[in-house]
Structure formats: structure tokens, C-alpha cells
Design an enzyme around this catalytic site. Structure first.
Site, PDB file in Angstrom:
ATOM      1  N   ASP A 110       0.821  -1.209   0.000  1.00 35.90           N
ATOM      2  CA  ASP A 110       0.000   0.000   0.000  1.00 35.90           C
ATOM      3  C   ASP A 110       0.856   1.261   0.000  1.00 35.90           C
ATOM      4  OD1 ASP A 110      -2.288  -1.512   0.048  1.00 35.90           O
ATOM      5  OD2 ASP A 110      -2.665  -1.263   2.194  1.00 35.90           O
ATOM      6  N   PRO A 111       0.378   2.350  -0.617  1.00 34.53           N
ATOM      7  CA  PRO A 111       1.122   3.619  -0.595  1.00 34.53           C
ATOM      8  C   PRO A 111       1.453   4.094   0.816  1.00 34.53           C
ATOM      9  CG  PRO A 111      -0.645   3.738  -2.213  1.00 34.53           C
ATOM     10  CD  PRO A 111      -0.835   2.446  -1.471  1.00 34.53           C
TER      11      PRO A 111
END
Length: 361
Positions: free
Chosen positions: A88-89
Site C-alpha cells: 500500500d502507498p
């Protein structure tokens, strides 16, 4: 790591892994013939080179996995690149990136264990199960360390987990996160996942607890935080997440993006080599037996031809092996019934990884 030896399963895994390899190419903006930048872009593509190996990137917070692949691909000017499992970012840590022929080994890393250290903020459940989402439930309750520790065995072993609404799972051809962003409520079915280890590492204060989890393929740490919070009655969401292990790649193998960029700049000016930042292709095959052959047999395997195992000294092996000649990887093959049958052949002409895994970064 458990390796499936069936030919059909191996090829199915490879097709699945190709999705993230092709994502980088699909994300590049299209240019018209009238755009002066189009010619330069085409020249850059022609100038790309054969690079084979793994970069165990320590992904920074705020960068998507696809962006990370594009950056590494550009730094090495590589023809092909792909990652071994989305991060995930909002998360940092291990994002193994395969270059060139290493992309053929991506499924073996994706099937490996992952380890995460994550912080849960109590009192709010959010629609994304992390800090980016909107609050959908809240509570004034706060859990004690004893209550948390007592609950964790329920989340260890093989469990059924409902993925987050904001996930990449496809629902009738659409990604769940796209449907969720459009305001649709998606009913996702529980999926079996395996949690090998889950522990409470630290209770920072009443509001935050730090955990460590080691889990198998397909596990959502965000869903773990959500479900633990629901059972405790206080609700919760992920407010910090770091991946510290992906298959054979440990935290010691990871290289920060700034360090990788500096190394590539030094190599461009003639100081050092890009190979120093690459781990060998076979790093991904850590749990698979190796089989050494002579040059004559290696030539047959590289042509896609089976090799008969002869003589009293012939190895007694059954199943998947990776085959080498003079220490160089040449193929993934099935052994059995007295022969070696090649399944994936490697052509490592070009720049290959020379960094020793044991040295780390």
C-alpha cells in the site's frame, strides 16, 4: 515455501504474476506522432538493456508499488520489470522488484511468507481500514494489553478473513476499490488465509498498539486491525505499516530508494557497478533444490529438450528443481522417471546480479 510441481499450476502462477509486470507498461502515457517527446521516448525504449536480477527495495511511504517499479526500471534502463506483491502507498518496507529474467520467478516470491510490523489506532473504524478513510464507527472504549493478548490466538493459524472494501479484489470484472470509491457497498466473501505468528509488541499508550504478524499469501493486515477492533468493541484502524519480510528477502536485504539512486548515479559516472545493487535471479528460488549439470546437458535444456539421468551417480530427485551449469542458472525443470524436463528457460545475457544476499545493504 511450498512449491507446486504441476506444469499447469506453474504456468497459471506465471500468468497471474504477469499482471503486475504489465501494469507499468499500461501506466505509461500515450503520445501522438505529432508530440516531439514521442521520438525521444521511442529512442529511450530502444536503448533499454537486458538487466536480470532482484532489487529488494525499501519502499518509502507515499509511493505506489507501480510507481516504484517504474522508478527502478528507469534507474537501470531495464527492458522488463515487475514487483512481487503490492504494498500500500501508506506502507513502507520490502517491495521486491524483478528485472528481466527474474520476472519468471515472481510467483515463488509471491507465495512466500510476509512479515509486517503495524500500529493500530483504537477508537475509530474507517471505511478504508487505514488513516485515509472516513470514520464509520467509533467508541470511547480502549483495550488493555491483557485483553488484546488474550484475543490474538483467535487470529492465529488458518482463519477466514473478509478482505477490505478498498482492495484490489475483482468483483464482476471491477476492482473492489473502484466500486467503493463510486459509493457502492461491495459484499466480499470470506477467504482462507494463514497467520503463522501474531503478537503484541508494544502498547504505546491508550490509543495505539504495535503488532507483528507473519502471514501467508492473500492476508490483509488492515482487515486484521478491523476485526480485532470489532471483537474488542473499541474499533480500530491501521495508522502505520511496514513490511519486513517477503519470501527470501529480509529487512537486511532492503535498499532505500535514495541509496539506490545514489548508487546508480555513481555507476553512470564510472564509479562502481549497477550489479552491486542487484541480487541474483535465483535468490527467489531459495526453497527449491538446485541441480548442477554439464555443458552438454545444459545446451539441451536451453533448447527445451529433456535430459536423461544416467549412471549410478545420477541424482535421485522428484519434483521441481532449478538447474545450473558452472554455477549459472539456466532453467526451472521437473525431475522424475529418470529425466529432467525444462519448464522455464533463462537467458541471462546482459547485466546480472552480483550482490551477495548475505551481505545485505
Amino acid at each position: 515455501m511450498t512449491v507446486t510441481t504441476a506444469d499447469s499450476a506453474l504456468h497459471a502462477q506465471a500468468r497471474d504474476a504477469n499482471e503486475n509486470i504489465l501494469a507499468d507498461a499500461r501506466s505509461e502515457p500515450r503520445r501522438t506522432n505529432n508530440d516531439p517527446r514521442a521520438g525521444k521516448q521511442q529512442q529511450q525504449k530502444r536503448d533499454r538493456r537486458d538487466v536480470h536480477g532482484w532489487v529488494a527495495l525499501d519502499k518509502p511511504i507515499g509511493m505506489t508499488s507501480t510507481q516504484a517499479v517504474a522508478v527502478v526500471k528507469r534507474l537501470f534502463n531495464a527492458k522488463r520489470a515487475g514487483h512481487a506483491g503490492t504494498l500500500d502507498p501508506l506502507a513502507s518496507g520490502g517491495l521486491p522488484i524483478a528485472l528481466g529474467e527474474a520476472t519468471k520467478t515472481v510467483p515463488f516470491v509471491m507465495d512466500g511468507r510476509k512479515r509486517y510490523r503495524f500500529t493500530v489506532c483504537w477508537g475509530e473504524e474507517r471505511d478504508t481500514d487505514d488513516t485515509e478513510g472516513r470514520v464509520i464507527r467509533s467508541s470511547e472504549l480502549r483495550p488493555t494489553a491483557e485483553a488484546i493478548s488474550t484475543l490474538l490466538p483467535q487470529f492465529t493459524g488458518l482463519i477466514a478473513q473478509i478482505p477490505p472494501q478498498y482492495s484490489a479484489i475483482k468483483v464482476q470484472g471491477e476492482r473492489a476499490y473502484d466500486l467503493a470509491r463510486d459509493g457502492e457497498t461491495v459484499e466480499l466473501a470470506p477467504r482462507p488465509v494463514e497467520i503463522h505468528h501474531l503478537s503484541l509488541v508494544e502498547q504505546l499508550d491508550r490509543e495505539r498498539s504495535v503488532f507483528e504478524a507473519e502471514c501467508g499469501k492473500g492476508t490483509y493486515v488492515r482487515a486484521l486491525a478491523r476485526d480485532i477492533g470489532r471483537i474488542l468493541g473499541c474499533f480500530g484502524h491501521i495508522c502505520a505499516l511496514r513490511r519486513t519480510l517477503v519470501g527470501p528477502f529480509t529487512e537486511q536485504d532492503m535498499i532505500p530508494l535514495e541509496e539506490l539512486e545514489a548508487l546508480c548515479n555513481r555507476a553512470a559516472s564510472g564509479e562502481g557497478s549497477l550489479a552491486d545493487a542487484l541480487l541474483p535471479v535465483e535468490t527467489a528460488l531459495d526453497d527449491i533444490p538446485a541441480l548442477a549439470v554439464n555443458r552438454s546437458d545444459a545446451a539441451r535444456l536451453q533448447r527445451g529438450q529433456a535430459v536423461i539421468l544416467r549412471g549410478r551417480d545420477a541424482p535421485i530427485l522428484e519434483g521441481l528443481v532449478y538447474v545450473t551449469v558452472a554455477g549459472d542458472l539456466i532453467a526451472l525443470a521437473e525431475t522424475g522417471q529418470g529425466q529432467i524436463v525444462p519448464k522455464r528457460v533463462f537467458n541471462l545475457a546482459g547485466l546480472t546480479g552480483s550482490a551477495g544476499k548475505e551481505k545485505g545493504h
